[in-house]
Scaffold this active site. Sequence first.
Site, mmCIF file in Angstrom:
data_model
loop_
_atom_site.group_PDB
_atom_site.id
_atom_site.type_symbol
_atom_site.label_atom_id
_atom_site.label_comp_id
_atom_site.label_asym_id
_atom_site.label_seq_id
_atom_site.Cartn_x
_atom_site.Cartn_y
_atom_site.Cartn_z
ATOM 1 N N ASN A 45 -84.223 -15.021 -103.912
ATOM 2 C CA ASN A 45 -84.596 -16.419 -103.666
ATOM 3 C C ASN A 45 -83.880 -16.917 -102.414
ATOM 4 O O ASN A 45 -82.682 -16.641 -102.237
ATOM 5 C CB ASN A 45 -84.197 -17.283 -104.867
ATOM 6 C CG ASN A 45 -84.949 -16.899 -106.131
ATOM 7 O OD1 ASN A 45 -86.111 -16.508 -106.073
ATOM 8 N ND2 ASN A 45 -84.288 -17.001 -107.279
ATOM 9 N N HIS A 70 -77.796 -12.751 -102.918
ATOM 10 C CA HIS A 70 -77.786 -11.906 -104.113
ATOM 11 C C HIS A 70 -79.188 -11.410 -104.410
ATOM 12 O O HIS A 70 -80.180 -12.072 -104.101
ATOM 13 C CB HIS A 70 -77.226 -12.654 -105.325
ATOM 14 C CG HIS A 70 -77.876 -13.988 -105.573
ATOM 15 N ND1 HIS A 70 -77.532 -15.120 -104.849
ATOM 16 C CD2 HIS A 70 -78.847 -14.373 -106.420
ATOM 17 C CE1 HIS A 70 -78.263 -16.136 -105.263
ATOM 18 N NE2 HIS A 70 -79.090 -15.709 -106.206
HETATM 19 P P1 AMP Z 1 -80.551 -18.226 -107.405
HETATM 20 O O1 AMP Z 1 -81.229 -19.394 -108.115
HETATM 21 O O2 AMP Z 1 -81.461 -17.201 -106.889
HETATM 22 O O3 AMP Z 1 -79.569 -18.749 -106.376
HETATM 23 O O4 AMP Z 1 -79.733 -17.474 -108.538
HETATM 24 C C1 AMP Z 1 -78.467 -17.851 -108.967
HETATM 25 C C2 AMP Z 1 -78.291 -17.206 -110.298
HETATM 26 O O5 AMP Z 1 -76.903 -17.175 -110.584
HETATM 27 C C3 AMP Z 1 -78.964 -17.935 -111.468
HETATM 28 O O6 AMP Z 1 -79.879 -17.050 -112.103
HETATM 29 C C4 AMP Z 1 -77.798 -18.326 -112.368
HETATM 30 O O7 AMP Z 1 -78.115 -18.223 -113.738
HETATM 31 C C5 AMP Z 1 -76.730 -17.316 -111.956
HETATM 32 N N1 AMP Z 1 -75.345 -17.715 -112.146
HETATM 33 C C6 AMP Z 1 -74.757 -18.865 -111.759
HETATM 34 N N2 AMP Z 1 -73.444 -18.845 -112.051
HETATM 35 C C7 AMP Z 1 -73.193 -17.634 -112.614
HETATM 36 C C8 AMP Z 1 -72.034 -17.007 -113.134
HETATM 37 N N3 AMP Z 1 -70.819 -17.625 -113.132
HETATM 38 N N4 AMP Z 1 -72.144 -15.768 -113.654
HETATM 39 C C9 AMP Z 1 -73.342 -15.136 -113.669
HETATM 40 N N5 AMP Z 1 -74.477 -15.684 -113.187
HETATM 41 C C10 AMP Z 1 -74.406 -16.911 -112.676
#
Ligand code: AMP
Length: 116
Positions: free
Chosen positions: A89, A102
């Site tokens: 994303n 990521h």
């Molecule tokens: P995006 O929306 O592509 O930026 O994805 C960010 C992702 O990070 C989301 O799917 C969240 O659920 C995940 N996320 C946020 N904080 C954490 C965390 N502390 N540990 C694991 N996943 C996380």
Amino acid sequence: MHVSDCIFCKVVSGEIPASVVASDDECVAFDDISPQAPVHILIVPREHIDSMDKATGSHGPLIGNLMLKAAEIARQRGFADDGYRIVVNTNGDGGQTVFHIHVHLLAGRPFVFPPG
Ligand code: AMP
Ligand code: ZN
């Protein structure tokens, strides 16, 4: 470079706990805290890069290796043959919420295309 207010830099440094599934000198892979599929793993580089939008040519091998790590995890965990989805994303319309680049690795159910 560690960015002090970045959640994923803190996961990489161990400051924030995560369920780590794989790790090497370039990246860390861990379970997403809010899984959108039976398997939902995030692969993040140890180096902070805000997003695909901020990546440059010198990041090419690193970003390629994030993809290859996702494929390796898929094979190791036995869902490669069934299939999976890799998602990056980017910025607002792309649905990016954490600005440390990521790769999402999603598996364990069929995915529609195009995504919503
Ligand atoms: P995006 O929306 O592509 O930026 O994805 C960010 C992702 O990070 C989301 O799917 C969240 O659920 C995940 N996320 C946020 N904080 C954490 C965390 N502390 N540990 C694991 N996943 C996380
Ligand atoms: Zn970061």
